[in-house]
Write an enzyme that holds these catalytic residues in place. Structure first.
Site, PDB file in Angstrom:
ATOM      1  N   SER A  15      48.683  15.874  44.938  1.00 35.90           N
ATOM      2  CA  SER A  15      48.476  16.246  43.534  1.00 35.90           C
ATOM      3  C   SER A  15      48.788  15.126  42.544  1.00 35.90           C
ATOM      4  CB  SER A  15      49.310  17.485  43.192  1.00 35.90           C
ATOM      5  OG  SER A  15      50.651  17.358  43.607  1.00 35.90           O
ATOM      6  N   THR A  16      48.770  13.885  42.998  1.00 37.12           N
ATOM      7  CA  THR A  16      48.978  12.779  42.057  1.00 37.12           C
ATOM      8  C   THR A  16      47.700  12.411  41.321  1.00 37.12           C
ATOM      9  OG1 THR A  16      48.609  11.142  43.812  1.00 37.12           O
ATOM     10  CG2 THR A  16      50.897  11.809  43.385  1.00 37.12           C
ATOM     11  N   TYR A 154      34.500  14.905  58.688  1.00 38.16           N
ATOM     12  CA  TYR A 154      35.018  15.575  57.496  1.00 38.16           C
ATOM     13  C   TYR A 154      34.602  17.046  57.490  1.00 38.16           C
ATOM     14  CZ  TYR A 154      35.420  16.872  52.538  1.00 38.16           C
ATOM     15  OH  TYR A 154      35.709  17.519  51.354  1.00 38.16           O
TER      16      TYR A 154
END
Length: 265
Positions: A15-16, A154
């Site tokens: 969450s940066t 992915y």
């Protein structure tokens, strides 16, 4: 509609920046105390400084640690033994042809995108169930159902998240804990912006909106909004799912994909 998260503690992994940061800000605005997570204390502190200037309510605190490893999860849980809300957002992506993806890349993507959420959910969900209230969210992707040929590894991890989310929801059935997955479509995060700039040959004067629309036209032509989503648009759905108002929504895979996925179910 009851969206109040006052008195609740949340952890948002990765969450940066990007979607994770937007989610952390939304949860703060609803009154939660939010742990901001990143691999390094420096990045976390930089994000906290910005978030404290933007959040309207709640509070935010550092929750640094590499959640892609068991040791990192153990350290984080030791520092933060209990949460009411867990948003499993940490993830990586990288376009690479299937025949060029070595075993190490498959394992790395699985550890980061899948096992981070498994380990944290295993650590935190039992306490939520004991207290009779909790929220677990997995940030999956439309690529879980529409596996991209250019990054199958992915897509595999995003599909795995759907299975884990549903299975965990069944495991905690009737406990007051809800578990859901969210499927964003192409979204203008920092990572996607960098990726598009690299594809366009770099330059600081590039029009990201135009690049995004061209990317969607070329690679996600079924999109109904015909553009990249904003991180705040994804965060709004996640914040609702974390709130008391979403108490009857569990075991679900909810789309915020701009209509990329064409199926009705």
């Amino acid at each position: 509609m009851d969206l109040d998260l006052s008195g609740k503690t949340a952890l948002v992994t990765g969450s940066t920046g990007g979607i994770g940061y937007a989610i952390a800000r939304e949860l703060c605005d609803l009154g939660a105390a939010v742990g901001v997570n990143g691999r390094t204390a420096e990045r976390v502190e930089a994000a906290l400084e910005t978030l404290r200037g933007e959040a309207k309510a709640g509070r935010c605190f550092a929750a640094a640690g590499d959640v892609a490893t068991q040791a990192g999860v153990d350290g984080l849980v030791a520092a933060l033994p209990a949460v009411d809300i867990l948003v499993n957002n940490t993830g990586i992506f990288e376009p690479k042809p299937f025949f060029d993806i070595p075993d190490g890349d498959w394992q790395r993507f699985f550890e980061v995108n899948v096992m981070s959420g498994v380990r944290l959910s295993r650590a935190y969900a039992p306490g939520m169930a004991e207290r009779g209230w909790g929220r677990v969210i997995f940030i999956s992707s439309e690529s879980a159902l529409n596996v991209p040929t250019e990054m199958v590894h992915y897509g595999m991890t995003k599909t795995a998240q759907l299975a884990i989310s549903r299975g965990l929801a069944q495991t905690v059935a009737g406990s007051g804990v809800t578990v859901n997955s969210v499927l964003p479509g192409p979204t203008l995060s920092e990572g996607v912006a960098t990726f598009m700039k690299q594809m366009a040959g770099g330059g600081s004067d590039l029009d990201l909106d135009a690049l995004g629309r061209q990317f969607v036209a070329d690679h996600r032509p079924s999109s109904l909004i015909r553009r990249l989503a904003a991180v705040d648009e994804v965060a709004s759905l996640v914040a609702y799912l974390c709130s008391p108002a979403a108490s009857a929504t569990t075991g679900a895979a909810l789309r915020v994909d701009g209509g990329v996925l064409q199926g009705l179910a």
